[in-house]
Design a protein around this motif. Structure first.
Motif, PDB file in Angstrom:
ATOM      1  N   SER A 171      -0.097   0.527  -0.758  1.00  0.00           N
ATOM      2  CA  SER A 171      -1.390   0.089   0.164  1.00  0.00           C
ATOM      3  C   SER A 171      -1.706  -0.945   0.188  1.00  0.00           C
ATOM      4  O   SER A 171      -1.790  -1.746   1.571  1.00  0.00           O
ATOM      5  CB  SER A 171      -2.531   0.636  -0.386  1.00  0.00           C
ATOM      6  OG  SER A 171      -2.899   0.044  -1.454  1.00  0.00           O
ATOM      7  N   VAL A 172      -0.656  -1.574  -0.764  1.00  0.00           N
ATOM      8  CA  VAL A 172      -1.028  -3.568  -1.369  1.00  0.00           C
ATOM      9  C   VAL A 172      -0.143  -3.832   0.477  1.00  0.00           C
ATOM     10  O   VAL A 172      -0.173  -4.863   1.022  1.00  0.00           O
ATOM     11  CB  VAL A 172      -0.403  -3.644  -2.780  1.00  0.00           C
ATOM     12  CG1 VAL A 172       1.226  -3.720  -2.540  1.00  0.00           C
ATOM     13  CG2 VAL A 172      -0.976  -5.773  -2.543  1.00  0.00           C
ATOM     14  N   VAL A 173       0.894  -3.171   0.425  1.00  0.00           N
ATOM     15  CA  VAL A 173       2.025  -3.816   1.820  1.00  0.00           C
ATOM     16  C   VAL A 173       0.883  -3.640   3.193  1.00  0.00           C
ATOM     17  O   VAL A 173       1.528  -4.709   3.209  1.00  0.00           O
ATOM     18  CB  VAL A 173       3.067  -2.897   1.158  1.00  0.00           C
ATOM     19  CG1 VAL A 173       4.496  -3.206   2.697  1.00  0.00           C
ATOM     20  CG2 VAL A 173       3.822  -2.951   0.741  1.00  0.00           C
ATOM     21  N   ILE A 174       0.175  -2.987   2.752  1.00  0.00           N
ATOM     22  CA  ILE A 174      -0.512  -2.663   4.727  1.00  0.00           C
ATOM     23  C   ILE A 174      -1.454  -3.590   4.268  1.00  0.00           C
ATOM     24  O   ILE A 174      -1.828  -4.398   5.774  1.00  0.00           O
ATOM     25  CB  ILE A 174      -0.818  -1.620   5.002  1.00  0.00           C
ATOM     26  CG1 ILE A 174       0.321  -0.357   4.920  1.00  0.00           C
ATOM     27  CG2 ILE A 174      -1.894  -1.172   5.980  1.00  0.00           C
ATOM     28  CD1 ILE A 174      -0.617   1.528   4.862  1.00  0.00           C
ATOM     29  N   ALA A 175      -2.124  -3.776   3.387  1.00  0.00           N
ATOM     30  CA  ALA A 175      -3.310  -4.890   3.220  1.00  0.00           C
ATOM     31  C   ALA A 175      -2.809  -6.014   3.581  1.00  0.00           C
ATOM     32  O   ALA A 175      -3.075  -6.904   3.971  1.00  0.00           O
ATOM     33  CB  ALA A 175      -3.535  -4.454   1.879  1.00  0.00           C
ATOM     34  N   THR A 176      -1.465  -6.612   2.628  1.00  0.00           N
ATOM     35  CA  THR A 176      -1.122  -7.750   3.423  1.00  0.00           C
ATOM     36  C   THR A 176      -0.116  -8.310   4.339  1.00  0.00           C
ATOM     37  O   THR A 176      -0.700  -9.365   5.101  1.00  0.00           O
ATOM     38  CB  THR A 176       0.400  -8.081   1.646  1.00  0.00           C
ATOM     39  OG1 THR A 176      -0.219  -7.619   0.625  1.00  0.00           O
ATOM     40  CG2 THR A 176       0.663  -9.363   2.153  1.00  0.00           C
ATOM     41  N   LEU A 177       0.294  -7.195   5.318  1.00  0.00           N
ATOM     42  CA  LEU A 177       0.418  -7.666   6.707  1.00  0.00           C
ATOM     43  C   LEU A 177       0.132  -6.979   7.563  1.00  0.00           C
ATOM     44  O   LEU A 177      -0.183  -8.441   8.447  1.00  0.00           O
ATOM     45  CB  LEU A 177       1.805  -5.964   6.740  1.00  0.00           C
ATOM     46  CG  LEU A 177       3.381  -6.350   5.711  1.00  0.00           C
ATOM     47  CD1 LEU A 177       3.995  -5.692   6.443  1.00  0.00           C
ATOM     48  CD2 LEU A 177       3.998  -8.096   6.015  1.00  0.00           C
ATOM     49  N   THR A 178      -1.261  -6.575   7.384  1.00  0.00           N
ATOM     50  CA  THR A 178      -2.081  -6.682   8.662  1.00  0.00           C
ATOM     51  C   THR A 178      -3.525  -7.548   8.263  1.00  0.00           C
ATOM     52  O   THR A 178      -3.905  -7.829   9.539  1.00  0.00           O
ATOM     53  CB  THR A 178      -3.076  -5.156   8.300  1.00  0.00           C
ATOM     54  OG1 THR A 178      -3.408  -5.102   6.622  1.00  0.00           O
ATOM     55  CG2 THR A 178      -1.991  -3.406   8.106  1.00  0.00           C
ATOM     56  N   GLY A 179      -3.436  -8.023   6.826  1.00  0.00           N
ATOM     57  CA  GLY A 179      -4.124  -9.687   6.970  1.00  0.00           C
ATOM     58  C   GLY A 179      -2.882 -10.874   7.800  1.00  0.00           C
ATOM     59  O   GLY A 179      -3.472 -11.230   7.672  1.00  0.00           O
ATOM     60  N   ILE A 180      -1.719 -10.313   7.628  1.00  0.00           N
ATOM     61  CA  ILE A 180      -1.078 -11.833   8.019  1.00  0.00           C
ATOM     62  C   ILE A 180      -1.141 -11.785   9.651  1.00  0.00           C
ATOM     63  O   ILE A 180      -1.270 -12.770  10.660  1.00  0.00           O
ATOM     64  CB  ILE A 180       0.454 -11.629   7.469  1.00  0.00           C
ATOM     65  CG1 ILE A 180       0.393 -12.351   6.048  1.00  0.00           C
ATOM     66  CG2 ILE A 180       1.333 -12.641   8.207  1.00  0.00           C
ATOM     67  CD1 ILE A 180       2.138 -11.827   5.636  1.00  0.00           C
ATOM     68  N   TYR A 181      -0.852 -10.152  10.087  1.00  0.00           N
ATOM     69  CA  TYR A 181      -0.795  -9.999  11.716  1.00  0.00           C
ATOM     70  C   TYR A 181      -1.702 -10.171  12.518  1.00  0.00           C
ATOM     71  O   TYR A 181      -2.222  -9.777  13.652  1.00  0.00           O
ATOM     72  CB  TYR A 181       0.316  -9.170  11.705  1.00  0.00           C
ATOM     73  CG  TYR A 181       1.878  -9.435  11.321  1.00  0.00           C
ATOM     74  CD1 TYR A 181       2.867 -10.070  11.588  1.00  0.00           C
ATOM     75  CD2 TYR A 181       2.471  -8.559  10.798  1.00  0.00           C
ATOM     76  CE1 TYR A 181       3.902 -10.523  11.737  1.00  0.00           C
ATOM     77  CE2 TYR A 181       4.052  -9.550  10.127  1.00  0.00           C
ATOM     78  CZ  TYR A 181       4.855 -10.058  10.424  1.00  0.00           C
ATOM     79  OH  TYR A 181       5.495 -10.572   9.909  1.00  0.00           O
ATOM     80  N   MET A 182      -3.131  -9.206  11.813  1.00  0.00           N
ATOM     81  CA  MET A 182      -3.950  -8.721  12.608  1.00  0.00           C
ATOM     82  C   MET A 182      -5.090 -10.143  11.926  1.00  0.00           C
ATOM     83  O   MET A 182      -5.995 -10.202  12.868  1.00  0.00           O
ATOM     84  CB  MET A 182      -4.491  -7.815  12.115  1.00  0.00           C
ATOM     85  CG  MET A 182      -3.913  -6.208  11.985  1.00  0.00           C
ATOM     86  SD  MET A 182      -4.423  -4.783  11.781  1.00  0.00           S
ATOM     87  CE  MET A 182      -5.748  -4.509  12.288  1.00  0.00           C
ATOM     88  N   LEU A 183      -5.182 -10.592  10.779  1.00  0.00           N
ATOM     89  CA  LEU A 183      -5.875 -11.311  10.665  1.00  0.00           C
ATOM     90  C   LEU A 183      -5.376 -13.650  10.932  1.00  0.00           C
ATOM     91  O   LEU A 183      -6.202 -14.043  10.743  1.00  0.00           O
ATOM     92  CB  LEU A 183      -6.440 -11.401   9.295  1.00  0.00           C
ATOM     93  CG  LEU A 183      -7.369 -10.206   8.987  1.00  0.00           C
ATOM     94  CD1 LEU A 183      -7.526 -10.450   8.160  1.00  0.00           C
ATOM     95  CD2 LEU A 183      -8.326 -10.174   9.924  1.00  0.00           C
TER      96      LEU A 183
END
Length: 309
Positions: free
Chosen positions: A267-279
């Motif tokens: 989940s840390v991978v999704i949290a990190t990457l979505t933070g980068i690309y979605m936020l």
């Protein structure tokens, strides 16, 4: 291992992965975020209680369940404070690393989950690797653009918050502290499902206490953003429930605790990457490479610690 159990095990990856991003996207201050998130988790907990008929613990078990939830609430408040300083994509690897380190050390030395000298040595090396991985995720190519003070403050928040996350994991495990049998009352073993509703009650309790301390500055109880954050709470609550189910022994249709734990860390991978690309928490190409390497090190080291039992 059944395909159904694997699908259930993937739910925490998605839920916990999107939780910080959804919460950050909805916006608001840490008080808004923690209030709405815990209310959402409580709703999930109450529905589970009604649907499963798992029973409601009493006495010491009830206290430990609520204490566990208070621990998570405190830790998550510190995480939300970190998000506001440096963004969820940078905070999530840090807080995940701290949680893994503290949880692993607690398991190894309090619950004797790393039997033998060799396992302890391997485990300590894995923890060093986790620290290296977390450090890589925070690396900034352009030092002049780095807000060192904000990063330092966010890390301090996570160091404080990990005490709460430790309590979240440790409180329901009191029964397993064999060295404490003489002075800690014995209780009837409590299942994960039975602990879930008391945990969410504890989460809401600590959120309300925190929000009341902020009333002089802001009354988040009257702000719509607080209740929009309930959506983020659903992500957390459903993920936590799925993890409890997935962690059941293989013979009972689950993945087993170790496999479910390691899978959930993705989940840390999704949290990190979505933070980068979605936020829009942008990183340069070199920073992305360092971040991906860091995330890989964290997950690999987490797998090593999980299978040292």
């Amino acid at each position: 291992m059944s395909a159904l159990a694997l699908l259930v095990g993937i739910i925490p990856v998605i839920g916990w992965g999107f939780f910080p991003t959804v919460s950050s996207k909805i916006g608001g201050k840490p008080a808004n975020q923690i209030l709405g998130a815990t209310i959402g988790a409580l709703i999930v907990g109450f529905v589970v209680f009604l649907v499963t008929g798992c029973g409601f613990p009493t006495g010491l078990n009830l206290f430990l369940g609520i204490l566990s939830g208070c621990g998570w609430g405190f830790g998550q408040i510190m995480a939300f404070k970190g998000y506001s300083l440096i963004g969820s994509s940078r905070v999530m690897p840090i807080t995940t690393a701290f949680q893994l380190i503290v949880t692993a050390l607690w398991g190894a030395f309090a619950l004797s989950s790393w039997p033998g000298v060799a396992n302890k040595v391997i485990g300590m090396i894995a923890l060093v690797v986790i620290i290296i991985g977390a450090t890589l995720t925070t690396w900034n190519e352009n030092k002049e653009n780095t807000n060192a003070a904000a990063l330092r403050k966010a890390i301090i928040y996570q160091l404080i918050g990990v005490i709460g996350y430790w309590l979240y994991s440790a409180a329901p495990q009191v029964e397993n502290l064999k060295w404490a049998e003489g002075f800690i009352p014995r209780t009837v073993p409590m299942s994960g499902l039975q602990a879930f509703l008391p945990q969410t009650i504890g989460m809401v309790l600590i959120a309300i206490i925190y929000c009341l301390t902020q009333v002089g500055k802001e009354n988040v109880f009257k702000e719509a953003t607080s209740y929009k954050q309930i959506i983020a709470g659903f992500f957390f609550g459903i993920a936590a429930l799925a993890y409890l189910v997935a962690a059941q022994p293989v013979e009972k249709g689950g993945l087993g605790l170790s496999t479910a734990f390691v899978l959930s860390q993705v989940s840390v991978v999704i949290a990190t990457l979505t933070g980068i690309y979605m936020l829009g928490q942008k990183k340069t190409h070199k920073e992305m490479v360092a971040t991906l390497i860091g995330l890989a090190l964290i997950i690999i080291a987490a797998a090593v610690t999980a299978f040292l039992n």
